[in-house]
Design an enzyme around this catalytic site. Structure first.
Site, PDB file in Angstrom:
ATOM      1  N   ARG A  61       0.847  -1.182   0.000  1.00 12.62           N
ATOM      2  CA  ARG A  61       0.000   0.000   0.000  1.00 12.62           C
ATOM      3  C   ARG A  61       0.890   1.241   0.000  1.00 12.62           C
ATOM      4  O   ARG A  61       1.883   1.322   0.728  1.00 12.62           O
ATOM      5  CB  ARG A  61      -0.920   0.019   1.233  1.00 12.62           C
ATOM      6  CG  ARG A  61      -2.029  -1.030   1.206  1.00 12.62           C
ATOM      7  CD  ARG A  61      -3.070  -0.695   0.136  1.00 12.62           C
ATOM      8  NE  ARG A  61      -4.162  -1.656   0.117  1.00 12.62           N
ATOM      9  CZ  ARG A  61      -4.215  -2.715  -0.672  1.00 12.62           C
ATOM     10  NH1 ARG A  61      -3.208  -2.984  -1.494  1.00 12.62           N
ATOM     11  NH2 ARG A  61      -5.252  -3.532  -0.639  1.00 12.62           N
ATOM     12  N   GLU A  63      -1.925   8.079  -7.130  1.00 11.24           N
ATOM     13  CA  GLU A  63      -2.031   7.254  -8.329  1.00 11.24           C
ATOM     14  C   GLU A  63      -3.083   7.832  -9.272  1.00 11.24           C
ATOM     15  O   GLU A  63      -4.221   8.009  -8.862  1.00 11.24           O
ATOM     16  CB  GLU A  63      -2.403   5.822  -7.951  1.00 11.24           C
ATOM     17  CG  GLU A  63      -1.345   5.135  -7.086  1.00 11.24           C
ATOM     18  CD  GLU A  63      -1.669   3.687  -6.763  1.00 11.24           C
ATOM     19  OE1 GLU A  63      -2.700   3.170  -7.268  1.00 11.24           O
ATOM     20  OE2 GLU A  63      -0.915   3.056  -6.014  1.00 11.24           O
ATOM     21  N   HIS A 105       0.722  -0.236 -10.385  1.00  4.47           N
ATOM     22  CA  HIS A 105      -0.237  -0.979  -9.564  1.00  4.47           C
ATOM     23  C   HIS A 105      -0.762  -2.209 -10.313  1.00  4.47           C
ATOM     24  O   HIS A 105      -1.968  -2.428 -10.420  1.00  4.47           O
ATOM     25  CB  HIS A 105      -1.397  -0.069  -9.138  1.00  4.47           C
ATOM     26  CG  HIS A 105      -2.010  -0.483  -7.825  1.00  4.47           C
ATOM     27  ND1 HIS A 105      -2.479   0.413  -6.909  1.00  4.47           N
ATOM     28  CD2 HIS A 105      -2.241  -1.717  -7.291  1.00  4.47           C
ATOM     29  CE1 HIS A 105      -2.981  -0.225  -5.855  1.00  4.47           C
ATOM     30  NE2 HIS A 105      -2.845  -1.518  -6.075  1.00  4.47           N
TER      31      HIS A 105
END
Length: 356
Positions: free
Chosen positions: A260, A289, A308
């Site tokens: 994370r 992001e 990701h």
């Protein structure tokens, strides 16, 4: 035989409708379900907040229309909001094939008698593999070598001692967190000949692979050539690795984060790379992001980055489809869900199964 159950499969371009329908038919048989399909645009269109839920795809209007008369919904990204719940009184099961149902208003679902399930561990193997891949790519400086080859150069400078890469075999690797992903990474690293330390106050030492040692975070940071993050993001772990923790790592070490973004101070990481304190970093998650143009990571040396994608394998999509289909079958048979995030507040048995 009872009438088929109306079910909506609201897949996307990762967990395909085809996979959901096949898994549903494998679980309960084609005759058990009357399937309606809705295709959501993710990942070609980024997910985002929809009303009060986050990380959803599609609109409330789309879902309300598709859910008319439907009792079961299988999805990854569809938004289950209070408005959707109020407009769809027939809905009884909302099965989300993600590790966390952040696209569902769980409190409102419970109030409206809707069970919400999720799919923990669906991407644990994929994320563990991606972690080790980033670790090796960063340690062996594979991306710059690849780029030089694409540019038509044959550079042997990587054999210079100061430029040469690092080996996992014989190195000490510290894993911050030993859950489903961390445990798999530990097993791979042991097989590759690394010494593995784990810092996790909730870990069961007996559940760790043979040879893995449980230590405190300060010892792990001071002793590890590579530190890889695998903790959940909680108020306790937010900002866990900052400037002081990076400075405590040995000079020339490597940091990896596929967990994370909120666990790590990225400005401090960029500074540690630029100063040469860290040899490299492998990253799949970030504090913002997508990365904004002025993010401190841009231009920092020694970075291997992916957007990701650690959980992006075909096996994950197929596994996720099977997991939500299995929850639908349990509902069909009047059995309790395996992974419930929200349960109806009412004990009315009429909303506990398919009445078959």
């Amino acid at each position: 035989m009872s009438e088929p159950i109306p079910v909506l499969v609201a897949g996307d371009h990762f967990v395909l409708n085809r996979l959901l329908v096949e898994a549903l038919h494998d679980a309960g048989g084609p005759a058990a379900w009357r399937v309606r399909e809705l295709e959501l645009p993710w990942p070609h269109v980024p997910f985002g907040p929809v009303a009060e839920v986050r990380e959803a795809s599609g609109s409330e209007e789309q879902l309300i229309e598709a859910l008319a008369g439907v009792r079961v919904c299988l999805t990854q990204m569809a938004p289950l909001t209070r408005r959707v719940l109020e407009a769809c009184p027939d809905l009884e099961l909302f099965a989300v094939c993600r590790g966390g149902p952040v696209n569902a208003n769980l409190a409102a679902a419970a109030e409206h008698g809707v069970t919400v399930t999720f799919a923990p561990g669906r991407n644990a193997a994929s994320t563990a593999e991606h972690t080790v891949a980033l670790m090796l790519a960063a340690m062996r400086r594979i991306p710059p070598a690849h780029e030089s080859m694409l540019a038509g150069r044959w550079e042997g400078g990587g054999y210079a001692y100061e430029a040469a890469g690092l080996e996992l075999a014989g190195s000490t690797v510290g894993l911050v967190g030993a859950g489903a992903v961390g445990g798999r990474v530990a097993a791979v690293l042991v097989a590759l000949g690394a010494r593995v330390l784990v810092a996790d106050p909730y870990a069961d030492p007996a559940a760790l692979p043979a040879g893995v040692r449980l230590v405190g975070l300060p010892e792990l940071l001071a002793s590890s050539t590579v530190v890889s993050l695998h903790a959940r993001l909680t108020p306790e772990t937010a900002g866990l690795i900052g400037a002081a923790e990076l400075a405590a790592m040995p000079r020339g070490s490597v940091l990896v984060n596929c967990a994370r973004g909120g666990l790590l101070d990225y400005a401090a990481l960029a500074a540690a790379l630029r100063e040469g304190h860290l040899f490299a970093a492998g990253l799949d998650v970030y504090d913002a992001e997508p990365l904004p143009p002025d993010h401190p990571l841009h231009g920092a040396p020694g970075l291997v980055m992916t957007p990701h994608l650690a959980g992006a394998s075909r096996a994950v999509a197929e596994r996720a489809a099977r997991m939500v289909a299995a929850e639908a079958l349990r509902w069909l048979n009047g059995e309790p869900p395996l992974h419930a995030a929200a349960l109806p507040r009412s004990s009315d048995p009429g909303r506990a199964g398919a009445d078959r």
